[in-house]
Design an enzyme around this catalytic site. Structure first.
Site, PDB file in Angstrom:
ATOM      1  N   GLU A   1      35.315  16.177  85.804  1.00  0.00           N
ATOM      2  CA  GLU A   1      34.341  16.531  84.838  1.00  0.00           C
ATOM      3  C   GLU A   1      33.038  16.304  85.206  1.00  0.00           C
ATOM      4  O   GLU A   1      32.653  15.383  85.643  1.00  0.00           O
ATOM      5  CB  GLU A   1      34.816  15.135  83.510  1.00  0.00           C
ATOM      6  CG  GLU A   1      33.984  15.552  82.291  1.00  0.00           C
ATOM      7  CD  GLU A   1      33.859  16.895  81.561  1.00  0.00           C
ATOM      8  OE1 GLU A   1      35.119  17.487  81.340  1.00  0.00           O
ATOM      9  OE2 GLU A   1      32.817  17.619  81.685  1.00  0.00           O
ATOM     10  N   PHE A   2      32.163  17.329  84.677  1.00  0.00           N
ATOM     11  CA  PHE A   2      30.608  17.245  84.932  1.00  0.00           C
ATOM     12  C   PHE A   2      29.888  16.964  83.867  1.00  0.00           C
ATOM     13  O   PHE A   2      28.616  17.347  83.913  1.00  0.00           O
ATOM     14  CB  PHE A   2      30.598  18.610  85.650  1.00  0.00           C
ATOM     15  CG  PHE A   2      31.324  18.777  86.846  1.00  0.00           C
ATOM     16  CD1 PHE A   2      30.989  18.464  88.114  1.00  0.00           C
ATOM     17  CD2 PHE A   2      32.503  19.721  86.779  1.00  0.00           C
ATOM     18  CE1 PHE A   2      31.763  18.667  89.112  1.00  0.00           C
ATOM     19  CE2 PHE A   2      33.359  19.981  87.943  1.00  0.00           C
ATOM     20  CZ  PHE A   2      33.015  19.622  89.018  1.00  0.00           C
ATOM     21  N   LEU A   3      30.371  16.627  82.796  1.00  0.00           N
ATOM     22  CA  LEU A   3      29.443  16.497  81.454  1.00  0.00           C
ATOM     23  C   LEU A   3      28.362  15.500  81.902  1.00  0.00           C
ATOM     24  O   LEU A   3      28.580  14.813  82.755  1.00  0.00           O
ATOM     25  CB  LEU A   3      30.163  15.857  80.709  1.00  0.00           C
ATOM     26  CG  LEU A   3      31.003  14.397  80.447  1.00  0.00           C
ATOM     27  CD1 LEU A   3      29.927  13.497  79.923  1.00  0.00           C
ATOM     28  CD2 LEU A   3      31.862  14.347  79.420  1.00  0.00           C
TER      29      LEU A   3
ATOM     30  N   CYS B   1      27.646   6.691  86.728  1.00  0.00           N
ATOM     31  CA  CYS B   1      28.133   7.556  87.603  1.00  0.00           C
ATOM     32  C   CYS B   1      27.439   7.833  89.023  1.00  0.00           C
ATOM     33  O   CYS B   1      27.897   7.347  89.959  1.00  0.00           O
ATOM     34  CB  CYS B   1      28.349   9.099  87.041  1.00  0.00           C
ATOM     35  SG  CYS B   1      29.384   9.137  85.882  1.00  0.00           S
TER      36      CYS B   1
ATOM     37  N   GLY C   1      20.168   5.714  87.851  1.00  0.00           N
ATOM     38  CA  GLY C   1      21.313   4.772  87.518  1.00  0.00           C
ATOM     39  C   GLY C   1      22.316   5.194  86.746  1.00  0.00           C
ATOM     40  O   GLY C   1      22.910   6.500  86.951  1.00  0.00           O
TER      41      GLY C   1
ATOM     42  N   ASP D   1      43.971   4.918  73.742  1.00  0.00           N
ATOM     43  CA  ASP D   1      43.125   4.249  74.518  1.00  0.00           C
ATOM     44  C   ASP D   1      43.825   2.606  74.327  1.00  0.00           C
ATOM     45  O   ASP D   1      44.641   2.434  73.165  1.00  0.00           O
ATOM     46  CB  ASP D   1      41.886   3.804  73.832  1.00  0.00           C
ATOM     47  CG  ASP D   1      40.825   3.461  75.037  1.00  0.00           C
ATOM     48  OD1 ASP D   1      39.769   4.036  75.475  1.00  0.00           O
ATOM     49  OD2 ASP D   1      40.756   2.052  75.278  1.00  0.00           O
TER      50      ASP D   1
ATOM     51  N   VAL E   1      34.081  10.345  78.254  1.00  0.00           N
ATOM     52  CA  VAL E   1      34.617  11.399  78.699  1.00  0.00           C
ATOM     53  C   VAL E   1      35.754  11.734  77.816  1.00  0.00           C
ATOM     54  O   VAL E   1      35.820  12.847  77.325  1.00  0.00           O
ATOM     55  CB  VAL E   1      35.080  11.345  80.276  1.00  0.00           C
ATOM     56  CG1 VAL E   1      35.977  12.477  80.695  1.00  0.00           C
ATOM     57  CG2 VAL E   1      33.765  11.195  81.302  1.00  0.00           C
TER      58      VAL E   1
ATOM     59  N   LEU F   1      14.378  17.152  89.353  1.00  0.00           N
ATOM     60  CA  LEU F   1      13.220  16.782  90.476  1.00  0.00           C
ATOM     61  C   LEU F   1      12.101  16.137  89.619  1.00  0.00           C
ATOM     62  O   LEU F   1      10.904  16.428  89.684  1.00  0.00           O
ATOM     63  CB  LEU F   1      12.519  18.227  90.996  1.00  0.00           C
ATOM     64  CG  LEU F   1      13.256  19.143  92.238  1.00  0.00           C
ATOM     65  CD1 LEU F   1      12.478  20.343  92.492  1.00  0.00           C
ATOM     66  CD2 LEU F   1      13.586  18.128  93.175  1.00  0.00           C
TER      67      LEU F   1
ATOM     68  N   ARG G   1      25.054   1.118  81.294  1.00  0.00           N
ATOM     69  CA  ARG G   1      25.735   0.596  82.654  1.00  0.00           C
ATOM     70  C   ARG G   1      24.857   0.986  83.881  1.00  0.00           C
ATOM     71  O   ARG G   1      24.536   2.128  83.849  1.00  0.00           O
ATOM     72  CB  ARG G   1      27.194   1.390  82.837  1.00  0.00           C
ATOM     73  CG  ARG G   1      28.008   0.820  81.768  1.00  0.00           C
ATOM     74  CD  ARG G   1      29.366   1.587  81.765  1.00  0.00           C
ATOM     75  NE  ARG G   1      29.457   2.793  81.197  1.00  0.00           N
ATOM     76  CZ  ARG G   1      30.419   3.694  81.194  1.00  0.00           C
ATOM     77  NH1 ARG G   1      31.592   3.431  81.773  1.00  0.00           N
ATOM     78  NH2 ARG G   1      30.184   4.791  80.633  1.00  0.00           N
TER      79      ARG G   1
HETATM   80  N1  LIG Z   1      30.167   8.891  81.850  1.00  0.00           N
HETATM   81  C1  LIG Z   1      30.007  10.065  82.258  1.00  0.00           C
HETATM   82  O1  LIG Z   1      28.976  10.444  82.065  1.00  0.00           O
HETATM   83  C2  LIG Z   1      31.164  10.577  83.117  1.00  0.00           C
HETATM   84  C3  LIG Z   1      30.848  12.035  83.561  1.00  0.00           C
HETATM   85  C4  LIG Z   1      31.778  12.534  84.251  1.00  0.00           C
HETATM   86  C5  LIG Z   1      32.975  11.760  84.787  1.00  0.00           C
HETATM   87  N2  LIG Z   1      33.091  10.555  84.261  1.00  0.00           N
HETATM   88  C6  LIG Z   1      34.277   9.740  85.230  1.00  0.00           C
HETATM   89  O2  LIG Z   1      35.276   9.585  84.046  1.00  0.00           O
HETATM   90  C7  LIG Z   1      35.865   8.496  83.994  1.00  0.00           C
HETATM   91  C8  LIG Z   1      35.720   7.750  82.782  1.00  0.00           C
HETATM   92  O3  LIG Z   1      34.446   7.422  82.485  1.00  0.00           O
HETATM   93  P1  LIG Z   1      34.166   6.983  81.035  1.00  0.00           P
HETATM   94  O4  LIG Z   1      32.343   7.026  81.107  1.00  0.00           O
HETATM   95  O5  LIG Z   1      34.557   7.839  80.092  1.00  0.00           O
HETATM   96  O6  LIG Z   1      34.772   5.548  81.005  1.00  0.00           O
HETATM   97  P2  LIG Z   1      34.783   4.619  79.648  1.00  0.00           P
HETATM   98  O7  LIG Z   1      34.893   3.115  80.229  1.00  0.00           O
HETATM   99  O8  LIG Z   1      33.562   5.084  78.424  1.00  0.00           O
HETATM  100  O9  LIG Z   1      36.018   5.033  78.954  1.00  0.00           O
HETATM  101  C9  LIG Z   1      37.157   4.745  79.690  1.00  0.00           C
HETATM  102  C10 LIG Z   1      38.358   4.534  78.520  1.00  0.00           C
HETATM  103  O10 LIG Z   1      39.696   4.231  79.176  1.00  0.00           O
HETATM  104  C11 LIG Z   1      40.162   3.052  78.552  1.00  0.00           C
HETATM  105  N3  LIG Z   1      41.305   2.791  79.313  1.00  0.00           N
HETATM  106  C12 LIG Z   1      41.175   1.914  80.163  1.00  0.00           C
HETATM  107  N4  LIG Z   1      42.514   1.526  81.046  1.00  0.00           N
HETATM  108  C13 LIG Z   1      43.332   2.243  80.069  1.00  0.00           C
HETATM  109  C14 LIG Z   1      44.912   2.472  79.819  1.00  0.00           C
HETATM  110  N5  LIG Z   1      45.846   1.827  80.818  1.00  0.00           N
HETATM  111  N6  LIG Z   1      45.460   2.957  78.823  1.00  0.00           N
HETATM  112  C15 LIG Z   1      44.591   3.748  77.947  1.00  0.00           C
HETATM  113  N7  LIG Z   1      43.531   3.700  78.065  1.00  0.00           N
HETATM  114  C16 LIG Z   1      42.700   3.071  79.029  1.00  0.00           C
HETATM  115  C17 LIG Z   1      38.915   2.086  78.268  1.00  0.00           C
HETATM  116  O11 LIG Z   1      39.485   1.160  77.283  1.00  0.00           O
HETATM  117  C18 LIG Z   1      38.017   3.188  78.161  1.00  0.00           C
HETATM  118  O12 LIG Z   1      37.965   3.248  76.748  1.00  0.00           O
HETATM  119  C19 LIG Z   1      35.368   7.673  85.207  1.00  0.00           C
HETATM  120  O13 LIG Z   1      36.231   8.044  86.284  1.00  0.00           O
HETATM  121  C20 LIG Z   1      34.061   8.438  85.429  1.00  0.00           C
HETATM  122  O14 LIG Z   1      33.441   8.383  86.582  1.00  0.00           O
HETATM  123  C21 LIG Z   1      32.175  10.071  83.722  1.00  0.00           C
END
Ligand SMILES: NC(=O)c1ccc[n+]([C@@H]2O[C@H](COP(=O)([O-])OP(=O)(O)OC[C@H]3O[C@@H](n4cnc5c(N)ncnc54)[C@H](O)[C@@H]3O)[C@@H](O)[C@H]2O)c1
Length: 429
Positions: free
Chosen positions: A151-153, A260, A257, A30, A11, A250, A327
């Site tokens: 976020e809805f991506l 999310c 899986g 990060d 995201v 559908l 995941r």
């Molecule tokens: N992946 C998706 O499709 C998606 C879509 C919509 C919403 N979300 C939500 O967005 C959020 C993030 O998801 P993601 O898939 O991007 O996760 P991700 O694991 O790919 O990325 C999260 C990043 O945060 C970093 N991080 C953790 N703690 C930190 C800190 N204290 N300081 C700085 N960086 C830190 C991690 O190292 C990692 O790189 C989640 O809540 C998820 O549910 C994800």
């Protein structure tokens, strides 16, 4: 505008690159130094179509930069987005420790007014907790606002989804951050809805749960189709032409899986439980999803009889096409369950093999999809990659000890597969 994003994952990185693309100056943070190192070298740590070009263009233009220092990001931007993980705990509730830690880090670095925007998917009322935490840990006693901006991506289409969003949801406690938030999103020309924070947080969980429900619904229909000789794709097409229903989500399969849906569904059920509502409907969505995998594995064992010592080829490891994300991937779960039954596996994925290596042991990773079937007793399609439709079926038929294919994603036409000499078992057809 000057924006900071904490958490440079699926995201955070795509959001940062898209914000930069429309002209904002973005710092992506990060705490994984190796990840930031790769980004400094121009290497993109995830697979997402269109992302490498976007990152390169905007870093070259000086609009996108990367650091491990939260303090630097907080100091240089007025708006700070949080995009850190919110993984599930054993009881299905959400581990909010990443969010809490970031809130403390932001608080201790704040010396002037900031807008702290939560983009991570969080349980309703997390915004209030973030605000409390910042207040408690901010020594400078400066003003701030907390905003919820879910976020809805979709992974695999993340750049497209971010550049052309269906809607932007902004949840606020006061009107003060609204103009700035609208300015951030103005270039995307999408409808913006402004709500209270709790509603914004609920919109995200309610949306994902509804999409999961739609998938489980068609999967339940697929069981009825199999029992009655109907074809689930035709049923879905007929249903989907109704505007009120829509064709998307559908597609019958071996289940949903990813990082999310499963976790958001568990979280939503837990949140409901905490406020005194038994969300039985969503529990049933989970049950249907688990059943779908059981049903698929039963198909394999009904056809192959004993799975022990059978060699099975698996096409697809990512949780869906166009991503390297494994995941909570149904494909990985399938592999692990087949291994438990004693099957030997030859596996392939166009993008997810590296990440899958951490989860799958004692399997043969095959680089060419057309070589997977060699010496196998059956071939399984586990992820709906477009390129699997171009599989050399004639070669696969000859490579298999007996031409049996289980298609967990309905990629091929059953009549055509039969004509080619396959015993072909798909979902709901
Ligand atoms: N992946 C998706 O499709 C998606 C879509 C919509 C919403 N979300 C939500 O967005 C959020 C993030 O998801 P993601 O898939 O991007 O996760 P991700 O694991 O790919 O990325 C999260 C990043 O945060 C970093 N991080 C953790 N703690 C930190 C800190 N204290 N300081 C700085 N960086 C830190 C991690 O190292 C990692 O790189 C989640 O809540 C998820 O549910 C994800």
């Amino acid at each position: 505008m000057k924006l900071t994003i904490i958490g440079t994952g699926y995201v955070g990185l795509v959001t940062g690159a898209c914000f930069a693309e429309v002209g904002h100056h973005v710092i992506c943070i990060d705490n994984d130094a190796a990840k930031i190192d790769l980004l400094h070298k121009g290497v993109i740590p995830i697979y997402e179509p269109g992302l490498p070009e976007l990152v390169k263009r905007n870093t070259d233009a000086g609009r996108l930069s990367f650091t491990t220092s939260t303090a630097e990001g907080v100091e240089k931007s007025e708006i700070i987005f949080i995009a850190v993980p919110t993984p599930p705990l054993a009881d299905g509730s959400v581990d909010l420790s990443f969010i809490e830690k970031v809130a403390r880090e932001i608080a201790s670095a704040m010396t002037s007014y900031k807008i702290v925007v939560d983009k991570s998917t969080v349980p309703v009322q997390t915004g209030d907790k973030v605000a409390e935490t910042i207040k408690r840990y901010c020594k400078a006693r400066v003003d701030f606002d907390v905003v919820s901006n879910p976020e809805f991506l979709r992974e695999g289409f993340a750049v497209e989804d971010l550049m052309k969003p269906d809607r932007i949801v902004i949840g606020v406690r006061s009107q003060r951050p609204v103009p700035a938030m609208k300015e951030v999103y103005a270039p995307f020309k999408a409808p913006i809805i402004v709500t209270d924070i709790s509603s914004a947080e609920l919109i995200k969980h309610a949306s994902n749960s509804f999409l999961a429900l739609k998938i489980s619904y068609i999967n339940a229909i697929s069981v009825l189709c199999e029992a009655t000789g109907a074809n689930v794709q035709e049923v879905a097409n007929g249903m989907g032409m109704d505007d009120r229903i829509g064709r998307r989500f559908l597609n019958a399969s071996l289940g949903f899986g990813g990082s999310c849906f499963p976790k958001d569904l568990s979280a939503f059920i837990k949140i409901a439980e905490q406020v005194g509502y038994n969300f039985r409907l969503l529990k049933e969505v989970q049950r249907i999803n688990a059943e779908q995998m059981n049903h698929f594995i039963k198909k394999l064992s009904d056809t192959l009889w004993v799975l022990k010592d059978k060699t099975i080829g698996i096409l697809g490891l990512a949780f869906k096409q166009n991503t390297d994300d494994v995941r909570m991937s149904p494909a990985i779960e399938l592999c692990q369950r087949l291994q438990k039954e004693g099957a030997k596996l030859r596996v392939h994925d166009p993008r997810a093999m590296d990440k899958a290596r951490a989860l799958l042991h004692d399997v043969v990773f095959v680089t060419d999809m057309n070589e997977v079937a060699e010496g196998c007793d059956a071939l399984v399609i586990a992820t709906e990659w477009e390129e699997f439709k171009k599989l050399d079926l004639e070669r696969a038929r000859k490579s298999l000890t007996h031409p049996i294919m289980f298609d967990g994603r309905n990629l091929f036409d059953p009549a055509e597969m039969e004509r080619l000499g396959f015993i072909y078992k798909s979902i709901g057809r």
